[in-house]
Design a protein around this motif. Structure first.
Motif, mmCIF file in Angstrom:
data_model
loop_
_atom_site.group_PDB
_atom_site.id
_atom_site.type_symbol
_atom_site.label_atom_id
_atom_site.label_comp_id
_atom_site.label_asym_id
_atom_site.label_seq_id
_atom_site.Cartn_x
_atom_site.Cartn_y
_atom_site.Cartn_z
ATOM 1 N N PRO A 92 0.510 -14.143 -6.916
ATOM 2 C CA PRO A 92 1.446 -13.266 -7.177
ATOM 3 C C PRO A 92 1.736 -12.700 -8.468
ATOM 4 C CG PRO A 92 2.344 -15.518 -6.832
ATOM 5 C CD PRO A 92 0.935 -15.627 -6.679
ATOM 6 N N TYR A 93 1.285 -13.407 -9.498
ATOM 7 C CA TYR A 93 1.719 -12.949 -11.007
ATOM 8 C C TYR A 93 0.396 -12.219 -11.506
ATOM 9 C CZ TYR A 93 5.549 -16.029 -11.721
ATOM 10 O OH TYR A 93 6.748 -16.611 -11.479
ATOM 11 N N ALA A 94 1.034 -10.758 -11.799
ATOM 12 C CA ALA A 94 -0.143 -9.881 -12.292
ATOM 13 C C ALA A 94 -1.079 -10.422 -13.390
ATOM 14 C CB ALA A 94 0.383 -8.633 -12.670
ATOM 15 N N ALA A 95 -0.632 -11.356 -14.055
ATOM 16 C CA ALA A 95 -1.375 -11.898 -15.297
ATOM 17 C C ALA A 95 -2.522 -12.854 -14.847
ATOM 18 C CB ALA A 95 -0.448 -12.740 -16.208
ATOM 19 N N ASP A 96 -2.351 -13.489 -13.412
ATOM 20 C CA ASP A 96 -3.109 -14.516 -12.895
ATOM 21 C C ASP A 96 -4.221 -13.527 -12.087
ATOM 22 O OD1 ASP A 96 -1.631 -16.329 -14.112
ATOM 23 O OD2 ASP A 96 -0.397 -16.849 -12.491
ATOM 24 N N ARG A 97 -3.954 -12.399 -11.740
ATOM 25 C CA ARG A 97 -4.962 -11.872 -10.775
ATOM 26 C C ARG A 97 -5.881 -10.965 -11.529
ATOM 27 N NH1 ARG A 97 -0.069 -9.828 -8.138
ATOM 28 N NH2 ARG A 97 -0.273 -7.873 -9.536
ATOM 29 N N LYS A 98 -5.561 -10.691 -12.788
ATOM 30 C CA LYS A 98 -6.406 -9.588 -13.817
ATOM 31 C C LYS A 98 -7.163 -8.484 -12.965
ATOM 32 C CE LYS A 98 -7.618 -13.719 -16.603
ATOM 33 N NZ LYS A 98 -6.228 -13.823 -16.879
ATOM 34 N N GLY A 99 -6.087 -7.613 -12.214
ATOM 35 C CA GLY A 99 -6.612 -6.668 -11.672
ATOM 36 C C GLY A 99 -7.657 -6.765 -10.372
ATOM 37 N N LYS A 100 -7.430 -8.002 -9.843
ATOM 38 C CA LYS A 100 -8.499 -8.152 -8.681
ATOM 39 C C LYS A 100 -7.692 -8.874 -7.720
ATOM 40 C CE LYS A 100 -12.547 -6.936 -10.819
ATOM 41 N NZ LYS A 100 -13.999 -6.344 -10.422
ATOM 42 N N PRO A 101 -7.119 -8.361 -6.830
ATOM 43 C CA PRO A 101 -7.080 -6.878 -6.412
ATOM 44 C C PRO A 101 -5.869 -6.438 -7.420
ATOM 45 C CG PRO A 101 -5.825 -7.758 -4.684
ATOM 46 C CD PRO A 101 -6.349 -8.720 -5.550
ATOM 47 N N VAL A 102 -5.990 -4.881 -7.686
ATOM 48 C CA VAL A 102 -4.823 -4.366 -8.498
ATOM 49 C C VAL A 102 -3.761 -4.175 -7.392
ATOM 50 C CG1 VAL A 102 -5.856 -1.878 -7.882
ATOM 51 C CG2 VAL A 102 -4.189 -2.444 -9.732
ATOM 52 N N VAL A 103 -2.536 -4.492 -7.814
ATOM 53 C CA VAL A 103 -1.349 -4.395 -7.147
ATOM 54 C C VAL A 103 -0.417 -3.352 -7.422
ATOM 55 C CG1 VAL A 103 0.679 -5.618 -5.989
ATOM 56 C CG2 VAL A 103 -1.367 -6.727 -6.174
ATOM 57 N N ILE A 104 -0.198 -2.431 -6.666
ATOM 58 C CA ILE A 104 0.640 -1.153 -7.049
ATOM 59 C C ILE A 104 1.818 -0.974 -5.909
ATOM 60 C CG2 ILE A 104 0.634 1.262 -6.977
ATOM 61 C CD1 ILE A 104 -2.576 0.975 -7.598
ATOM 62 N N ALA A 105 3.175 -0.774 -6.645
ATOM 63 C CA ALA A 105 4.161 -0.499 -5.707
ATOM 64 C C ALA A 105 4.980 0.764 -5.949
ATOM 65 C CB ALA A 105 5.118 -1.743 -5.615
ATOM 66 N N GLY A 106 5.427 1.671 -5.304
ATOM 67 C CA GLY A 106 6.024 2.965 -5.465
ATOM 68 C C GLY A 106 7.395 2.745 -4.174
ATOM 69 N N GLY A 107 8.312 3.894 -4.519
ATOM 70 C CA GLY A 107 9.010 4.154 -3.458
ATOM 71 C C GLY A 107 10.353 4.131 -4.029
ATOM 72 N N PRO A 108 11.587 4.226 -3.255
ATOM 73 C CA PRO A 108 12.915 4.380 -4.117
ATOM 74 C C PRO A 108 13.099 3.236 -4.568
ATOM 75 C CG PRO A 108 12.923 5.496 -1.681
ATOM 76 C CD PRO A 108 11.593 5.032 -1.850
ATOM 77 N N ALA A 109 13.106 2.103 -4.203
ATOM 78 C CA ALA A 109 13.563 0.597 -4.730
ATOM 79 C C ALA A 109 12.953 0.513 -5.936
ATOM 80 C CB ALA A 109 13.462 -0.395 -3.804
ATOM 81 N N VAL A 110 11.558 0.813 -6.020
ATOM 82 C CA VAL A 110 10.755 0.761 -7.240
ATOM 83 C C VAL A 110 11.268 1.731 -8.314
ATOM 84 C CG1 VAL A 110 8.450 0.748 -8.165
ATOM 85 C CG2 VAL A 110 8.688 -0.296 -5.940
ATOM 86 N N ILE A 111 11.233 3.022 -7.879
ATOM 87 C CA ILE A 111 11.842 4.240 -8.856
ATOM 88 C C ILE A 111 13.242 3.673 -9.423
ATOM 89 C CG2 ILE A 111 12.646 6.410 -9.020
ATOM 90 C CD1 ILE A 111 10.626 7.061 -6.415
ATOM 91 N N SER A 112 13.915 3.104 -8.612
ATOM 92 C CA SER A 112 15.398 3.082 -9.154
ATOM 93 C C SER A 112 15.576 1.741 -9.975
ATOM 94 C CB SER A 112 16.520 2.709 -7.991
ATOM 95 O OG SER A 112 16.143 1.499 -7.412
ATOM 96 N N ASN A 113 14.798 0.604 -9.368
ATOM 97 C CA ASN A 113 14.962 -0.748 -10.375
ATOM 98 C C ASN A 113 13.551 -1.477 -10.381
ATOM 99 O OD1 ASN A 113 15.678 -2.670 -11.997
ATOM 100 N ND2 ASN A 113 17.084 -3.594 -10.511
ATOM 101 N N PRO A 114 12.445 -1.006 -11.152
ATOM 102 C CA PRO A 114 11.106 -1.945 -10.820
ATOM 103 C C PRO A 114 11.198 -3.178 -11.388
ATOM 104 C CG PRO A 114 10.972 -0.186 -12.679
ATOM 105 C CD PRO A 114 12.386 -0.060 -12.134
ATOM 106 N N GLU A 115 12.147 -3.519 -12.450
ATOM 107 C CA GLU A 115 12.204 -4.700 -13.241
ATOM 108 C C GLU A 115 12.215 -5.728 -12.350
ATOM 109 O OE1 GLU A 115 11.058 -5.626 -16.761
ATOM 110 O OE2 GLU A 115 11.487 -3.500 -16.021
#
Ligand code: SF4
Length: 318
Positions: free
Chosen positions: A104-127
């Motif tokens: 689940p942690y991006a640092a452990d995946r090293k982009g394989k696979p790359v995980v991208i998220a978007g949509g109103p929830a992410v736009i308003s508060n991605p943190e």
């Protein structure tokens, strides 16, 4: 499961496989126009295949996620794109990744696979999701997805190059780069018809959240600026879809989707400058129209009569 308008692409070994995930139930996912737009847009690229994932349940143990189209495990995909509309669904992103045995942690995946998220929830508060995402998309599909797909093709063997290619001025927040960069929300200047699917996934055995129908986006954004409203703030840039495009999408859609019901998508239907004309012409085409939410001051006798003639029997007035 039986559905209309499913895309099953063969692909070649070099075809990029995208897991398109809506982190909630199937019934909610299939009612999202953004999710449908992503599905058909990504699949319109020769170099890509997008297959869908949803959560099987909302709590407890989640089975290993497999795609609806081919039953392929999520782990086998090159890119995972989450369309997130509500913050409580953030937890389901983690449930899906864990169930798929993807770190689940991006640092452990090293982009394989790359995980991208978007949509109103992410736009308003991605943190809250910053540690888990490689890319948080702060923008709309029309302006951001073409860049993601183009840039990924150029550097698919080097995830870091891909992340480096995404610019904060184009709506990309890369949490690994820290929070110093100023990320600019990326809006589509106009609502282009080519991004709006007419043929849409229609379940034949299950009932979508709003019932069966063709989703037709009439306008996007809202200019009224109510202080409490999230959508009104992140989409304060109001745009109307042209009448001609709305009618074409509705009429073609009703054929492909085998339903006479049109479900309009907008924050306030009667704010569209041609709202009455739209309703009148859809009625003339013999279509039933459902309008999810209305503002009281936009209603008059003529509007109410049109709503009645369009077949709607209950109103939600906000
Ligand atoms: S009119 Fe509705 S959509 Fe627009 S800002 Fe107010 S609450 Fe939000």
């Amino acid at each position: 499961m039986r559905e209309l308008n499913v895309i099953r692409k063969r692909g070649k070994p070099e075809t990029v496989k995208v897991a398109l995930a809506y982190p909630s139930t199937y019934e909610v996912a299939v009612s999202s126009l953004a999710y449908q737009m992503l599905y058909y847009y990504i699949n319109s690229w020769r170099e890509y295949i997008a297959e869908r994932f949803n959560t099987e349940n909302l709590r407890g143990h989640h089975p290993s996620p497999i795609s609806i189209e081919t039953g392929t495990p999520m782990k086998k995909f090159d890119m995972i794109v989450f369309s997130v509309h509500y913050e409580p669904d953030y937890v389901n992103i983690l449930r899906l990744l864990l169930a798929a045995e993807i770190p689940p942690y991006a640092a452990d995946r090293k982009g394989k696979p790359v995980v991208i998220a978007g949509g109103p929830a992410v736009i308003s508060n991605p943190e809250p999701m910053a540690k888990f995402l490689d890319v948080a998309v702060i923008g709309e599909i029309e302006t951001t997805m073409p860049i993601i797909l183009e840039n990924f093709l150029e550097s698919r063997d080097n995830p870091q190059d891909f992340l480096d290619s995404l610019n904060p001025t184009q709506g990309f927040y890369i949490p690994a780069r820290g929070t110093e960069e100023k990320v600019k929300m990326s809006y589509a200047p106009k609502l282009e018809k080519r991004f709006h699917p007419t043929a849409q996934i229609q379940p034949l055995d299950r009932e979508p959240a709003w019932g069966r129908g063709t989703l037709v986006e009439v306008s996007r954004g809202c200019f009224r600026g109510c202080a409490f409203c999230l959508e009104g703030h992140i989409f304060s840039y109001y745009r109307e879809r042209p009448l001609k495009d709305i009618l074409e999408i509705a009429v073609e859609g009703s054929l492909f989707n085998q339903t006479k019901r049109i479900i309009t998508v907008s924050l306030s239907f009667f704010d569209h400058s041609k709202a009455k004309e739209i309703l009148g012409q859809l009625i003339d085409e013999g279509l039933e129209v459902s309008i999810p939410s209305l503002r009281a001051e936009t209603l008059d006798e003529e509007a109410l009569q049109l709503i009645y003639e369009a077949g709607q029997r209950s109103l939600t007035i906000a």
